[in-house]
Design a protein around this motif. Structure first.
Motif, PDB file in Angstrom:
ATOM      1  N   LYS A 166      -4.781  -1.030  -1.364  1.00  0.00           N
ATOM      2  CA  LYS A 166      -5.019  -0.295  -2.613  1.00  0.00           C
ATOM      3  C   LYS A 166      -3.898  -0.485  -3.633  1.00  0.00           C
ATOM      4  CE  LYS A 166      -7.916   3.084  -0.386  1.00  0.00           C
ATOM      5  NZ  LYS A 166      -8.122   4.469  -0.019  1.00  0.00           N
ATOM      6  N   GLU A 167      -2.908  -1.250  -3.277  1.00  0.00           N
ATOM      7  CA  GLU A 167      -1.752  -1.477  -4.157  1.00  0.00           C
ATOM      8  C   GLU A 167      -1.930  -2.782  -4.926  1.00  0.00           C
ATOM      9  OE1 GLU A 167       0.403   0.827  -4.679  1.00  0.00           O
ATOM     10  OE2 GLU A 167      -0.345   2.109  -3.079  1.00  0.00           O
ATOM     11  N   PHE A 168      -2.940  -2.799  -5.785  1.00  0.00           N
ATOM     12  CA  PHE A 168      -3.331  -4.036  -6.465  1.00  0.00           C
ATOM     13  C   PHE A 168      -2.214  -4.629  -7.314  1.00  0.00           C
ATOM     14  CE2 PHE A 168      -7.232  -1.475  -5.962  1.00  0.00           C
ATOM     15  CZ  PHE A 168      -7.892  -2.294  -5.062  1.00  0.00           C
ATOM     16  N   ALA A 169      -1.563  -3.830  -8.116  1.00  0.00           N
ATOM     17  CA  ALA A 169      -0.530  -4.342  -9.018  1.00  0.00           C
ATOM     18  C   ALA A 169       0.674  -4.871  -8.240  1.00  0.00           C
ATOM     19  CB  ALA A 169      -0.098  -3.265 -10.002  1.00  0.00           C
ATOM     20  N   LEU A 170       1.156  -4.086  -7.285  1.00  0.00           N
ATOM     21  CA  LEU A 170       2.310  -4.516  -6.500  1.00  0.00           C
ATOM     22  C   LEU A 170       1.971  -5.758  -5.682  1.00  0.00           C
ATOM     23  CD1 LEU A 170       5.226  -4.104  -5.572  1.00  0.00           C
ATOM     24  CD2 LEU A 170       4.352  -2.526  -3.830  1.00  0.00           C
ATOM     25  N   LYS A 171       0.804  -5.736  -5.060  1.00  0.00           N
ATOM     26  CA  LYS A 171       0.381  -6.883  -4.256  1.00  0.00           C
ATOM     27  C   LYS A 171       0.329  -8.144  -5.111  1.00  0.00           C
ATOM     28  CE  LYS A 171      -3.873  -6.770  -2.739  1.00  0.00           C
ATOM     29  NZ  LYS A 171      -5.085  -6.576  -1.911  1.00  0.00           N
ATOM     30  N   ASP A 172      -0.238  -8.037  -6.291  1.00  0.00           N
ATOM     31  CA  ASP A 172      -0.339  -9.182  -7.195  1.00  0.00           C
ATOM     32  C   ASP A 172       1.048  -9.650  -7.633  1.00  0.00           C
ATOM     33  OD1 ASP A 172      -1.892 -11.013  -8.917  1.00  0.00           O
ATOM     34  OD2 ASP A 172      -1.063  -9.814 -10.555  1.00  0.00           O
ATOM     35  N   GLN A 173       1.920  -8.720  -7.986  1.00  0.00           N
ATOM     36  CA  GLN A 173       3.237  -9.086  -8.499  1.00  0.00           C
ATOM     37  C   GLN A 173       4.125  -9.693  -7.421  1.00  0.00           C
ATOM     38  OE1 GLN A 173       3.775  -9.085 -11.726  1.00  0.00           O
ATOM     39  NE2 GLN A 173       5.712 -10.097 -11.360  1.00  0.00           N
ATOM     40  N   ILE A 174       4.057  -9.171  -6.219  1.00  0.00           N
ATOM     41  CA  ILE A 174       4.888  -9.714  -5.136  1.00  0.00           C
ATOM     42  C   ILE A 174       4.452 -11.145  -4.805  1.00  0.00           C
ATOM     43  CG2 ILE A 174       3.588  -8.853  -3.128  1.00  0.00           C
ATOM     44  CD1 ILE A 174       6.264  -8.022  -1.912  1.00  0.00           C
ATOM     45  N   LYS A 175       3.145 -11.389  -4.858  1.00  0.00           N
ATOM     46  CA  LYS A 175       2.644 -12.748  -4.628  1.00  0.00           C
ATOM     47  C   LYS A 175       3.053 -13.675  -5.766  1.00  0.00           C
ATOM     48  CE  LYS A 175      -1.781 -12.704  -3.350  1.00  0.00           C
ATOM     49  NZ  LYS A 175      -3.157 -12.237  -3.081  1.00  0.00           N
ATOM     50  N   ARG A 176       2.972 -13.181  -6.998  1.00  0.00           N
ATOM     51  CA  ARG A 176       3.354 -13.992  -8.163  1.00  0.00           C
ATOM     52  C   ARG A 176       4.836 -14.378  -8.119  1.00  0.00           C
ATOM     53  NH1 ARG A 176       0.011 -13.873 -12.959  1.00  0.00           N
ATOM     54  NH2 ARG A 176      -1.908 -12.734 -12.540  1.00  0.00           N
ATOM     55  N   SER A 177       5.672 -13.458  -7.701  1.00  0.00           N
ATOM     56  CA  SER A 177       7.108 -13.743  -7.613  1.00  0.00           C
ATOM     57  C   SER A 177       7.385 -14.843  -6.603  1.00  0.00           C
ATOM     58  CB  SER A 177       7.878 -12.486  -7.226  1.00  0.00           C
ATOM     59  OG  SER A 177       7.755 -11.510  -8.209  1.00  0.00           O
ATOM     60  N   ALA A 178       6.757 -14.733  -5.442  1.00  0.00           N
ATOM     61  CA  ALA A 178       6.954 -15.755  -4.406  1.00  0.00           C
ATOM     62  C   ALA A 178       6.437 -17.104  -4.884  1.00  0.00           C
ATOM     63  CB  ALA A 178       6.256 -15.333  -3.116  1.00  0.00           C
TER      64      ALA A 178
ATOM     65  N   SER B  72      13.374 -15.323  -9.845  1.00  0.00           N
ATOM     66  CA  SER B  72      12.133 -14.869  -9.206  1.00  0.00           C
ATOM     67  C   SER B  72      12.404 -14.343  -7.801  1.00  0.00           C
ATOM     68  CB  SER B  72      11.108 -16.006  -9.171  1.00  0.00           C
ATOM     69  OG  SER B  72      10.700 -16.338 -10.480  1.00  0.00           O
ATOM     70  N   LEU B  73      13.378 -14.924  -7.121  1.00  0.00           N
ATOM     71  CA  LEU B  73      13.767 -14.409  -5.800  1.00  0.00           C
ATOM     72  C   LEU B  73      14.327 -12.993  -5.925  1.00  0.00           C
ATOM     73  CD1 LEU B  73      15.542 -17.215  -3.730  1.00  0.00           C
ATOM     74  CD2 LEU B  73      13.571 -15.852  -3.070  1.00  0.00           C
ATOM     75  N   SER B  74      15.118 -12.748  -6.966  1.00  0.00           N
ATOM     76  CA  SER B  74      15.658 -11.400  -7.189  1.00  0.00           C
ATOM     77  C   SER B  74      14.523 -10.413  -7.450  1.00  0.00           C
ATOM     78  CB  SER B  74      16.629 -11.408  -8.366  1.00  0.00           C
ATOM     79  OG  SER B  74      17.768 -12.163  -8.042  1.00  0.00           O
ATOM     80  N   GLU B  75      13.544 -10.853  -8.223  1.00  0.00           N
ATOM     81  CA  GLU B  75      12.375 -10.009  -8.483  1.00  0.00           C
ATOM     82  C   GLU B  75      11.634  -9.720  -7.177  1.00  0.00           C
ATOM     83  OE1 GLU B  75       8.266 -10.089 -11.127  1.00  0.00           O
ATOM     84  OE2 GLU B  75       9.662 -11.764 -11.281  1.00  0.00           O
ATOM     85  N   LEU B  76      11.470 -10.732  -6.347  1.00  0.00           N
ATOM     86  CA  LEU B  76      10.792 -10.565  -5.061  1.00  0.00           C
ATOM     87  C   LEU B  76      11.536  -9.575  -4.172  1.00  0.00           C
ATOM     88  CD1 LEU B  76       8.598 -11.348  -3.033  1.00  0.00           C
ATOM     89  CD2 LEU B  76       9.983 -13.349  -2.435  1.00  0.00           C
ATOM     90  N   LYS B  77      12.856  -9.674  -4.145  1.00  0.00           N
ATOM     91  CA  LYS B  77      13.644  -8.733  -3.339  1.00  0.00           C
ATOM     92  C   LYS B  77      13.418  -7.293  -3.814  1.00  0.00           C
ATOM     93  CE  LYS B  77      17.369 -11.524  -3.548  1.00  0.00           C
ATOM     94  NZ  LYS B  77      18.784 -11.904  -3.525  1.00  0.00           N
ATOM     95  N   THR B  78      13.373  -7.100  -5.118  1.00  0.00           N
ATOM     96  CA  THR B  78      13.118  -5.764  -5.666  1.00  0.00           C
ATOM     97  C   THR B  78      11.767  -5.249  -5.214  1.00  0.00           C
ATOM     98  OG1 THR B  78      14.529  -6.164  -7.571  1.00  0.00           O
ATOM     99  CG2 THR B  78      12.830  -4.468  -7.821  1.00  0.00           C
ATOM    100  N   GLN B  79      10.763  -6.093  -5.259  1.00  0.00           N
ATOM    101  CA  GLN B  79       9.417  -5.686  -4.850  1.00  0.00           C
ATOM    102  C   GLN B  79       9.342  -5.401  -3.354  1.00  0.00           C
ATOM    103  OE1 GLN B  79       7.711  -9.110  -6.557  1.00  0.00           O
ATOM    104  NE2 GLN B  79       7.759  -8.256  -8.610  1.00  0.00           N
ATOM    105  N   LEU B  80      10.130  -6.113  -2.577  1.00  0.00           N
ATOM    106  CA  LEU B  80      10.193  -5.819  -1.143  1.00  0.00           C
ATOM    107  C   LEU B  80      10.785  -4.432  -0.911  1.00  0.00           C
ATOM    108  CD1 LEU B  80      11.373  -9.308   0.139  1.00  0.00           C
ATOM    109  CD2 LEU B  80       9.145  -8.246   0.588  1.00  0.00           C
ATOM    110  N   TYR B  81      11.840  -4.102  -1.661  1.00  0.00           N
ATOM    111  CA  TYR B  81      12.420  -2.763  -1.545  1.00  0.00           C
ATOM    112  C   TYR B  81      11.424  -1.689  -1.975  1.00  0.00           C
ATOM    113  CZ  TYR B  81      17.191  -4.189  -0.380  1.00  0.00           C
ATOM    114  OH  TYR B  81      18.307  -4.671   0.266  1.00  0.00           O
ATOM    115  N   ILE B  82      10.684  -1.952  -3.045  1.00  0.00           N
ATOM    116  CA  ILE B  82       9.660  -0.997  -3.486  1.00  0.00           C
ATOM    117  C   ILE B  82       8.617  -0.809  -2.382  1.00  0.00           C
ATOM    118  CG2 ILE B  82       7.742  -0.654  -5.108  1.00  0.00           C
ATOM    119  CD1 ILE B  82       9.554  -2.131  -7.208  1.00  0.00           C
ATOM    120  N   SER B  83       8.206  -1.907  -1.785  1.00  0.00           N
ATOM    121  CA  SER B  83       7.221  -1.846  -0.693  1.00  0.00           C
ATOM    122  C   SER B  83       7.759  -1.013   0.471  1.00  0.00           C
ATOM    123  CB  SER B  83       6.879  -3.259  -0.211  1.00  0.00           C
ATOM    124  OG  SER B  83       6.293  -3.998  -1.245  1.00  0.00           O
ATOM    125  N   PHE B  84       9.026  -1.184   0.779  1.00  0.00           N
ATOM    126  CA  PHE B  84       9.652  -0.404   1.840  1.00  0.00           C
ATOM    127  C   PHE B  84       9.715   1.081   1.460  1.00  0.00           C
ATOM    128  CE2 PHE B  84      13.603   1.499   3.483  1.00  0.00           C
ATOM    129  CZ  PHE B  84      13.282   1.521   4.840  1.00  0.00           C
TER     130      PHE B  84
END
Length: 124
Positions: free
Chosen positions: A24-36, A65-77
């Motif tokens: 159900k986390e459409f925006a986060l899921k999309d953004q984390i994939k885009r960063s990778a 983009s790696l820094s962005e991905l790390k941020t999104q991983l922390y948000i996911s956590f």
């Protein structure tokens, strides 16, 4: 080697985001994939430009983009979409790739080689 590491990371991120917790986390899921994807794509595009200066610029973008991905991983956590174990595994992967990118940038800066697009006709 760097592009291959980024490719593995993209695959792992896609597998992660197919988990039920992300359904159900459409925006986060999309953004984390885009960063990778951005990491892998910028490494490829920079290399394809044929000049070390441009390649270095794209490596810096990939690193961002790696820094962005790390941020999104922390948000996911933080929102219980990712376990601490998985967070640490992904962070280790991103730090490894970040170090590889930084090492390549340093090596390119120290090199006199300017890239394939600057070869003269006699060098082909």
């Amino acid at each position: 080697m760097i592009w291959q590491e980024a490719r593995v990371l993209v695959k792992e991120i896609f597998i992660l985001t197919t988990q039920e917790k992300f359904s159900k986390e459409f925006a986060l899921k999309d953004q984390i994939k885009r960063s990778a994807i951005s990491v892998m794509s910028n490494i490829a595009e920079g290399f394809g430009r044929g000049g070390n200066k441009e390649f270095g610029q794209f490596l810096y973008i990939a690193n961002g983009s790696l820094s962005e991905l790390k941020t999104q991983l922390y948000i996911s956590f933080d929102f219980n979409l990712l376990s601490e174990e998985d967070l640490n595994k992904f962070l280790a992967d991103t730090f490894k790739l970040e170090n590889m990118i930084k090492a390549l940038i340093k090596k390119m800066k120290e090199s006199e080689y300017t890239g394939t697009k600057y070869k003269t006709v006699s060098e082909f």
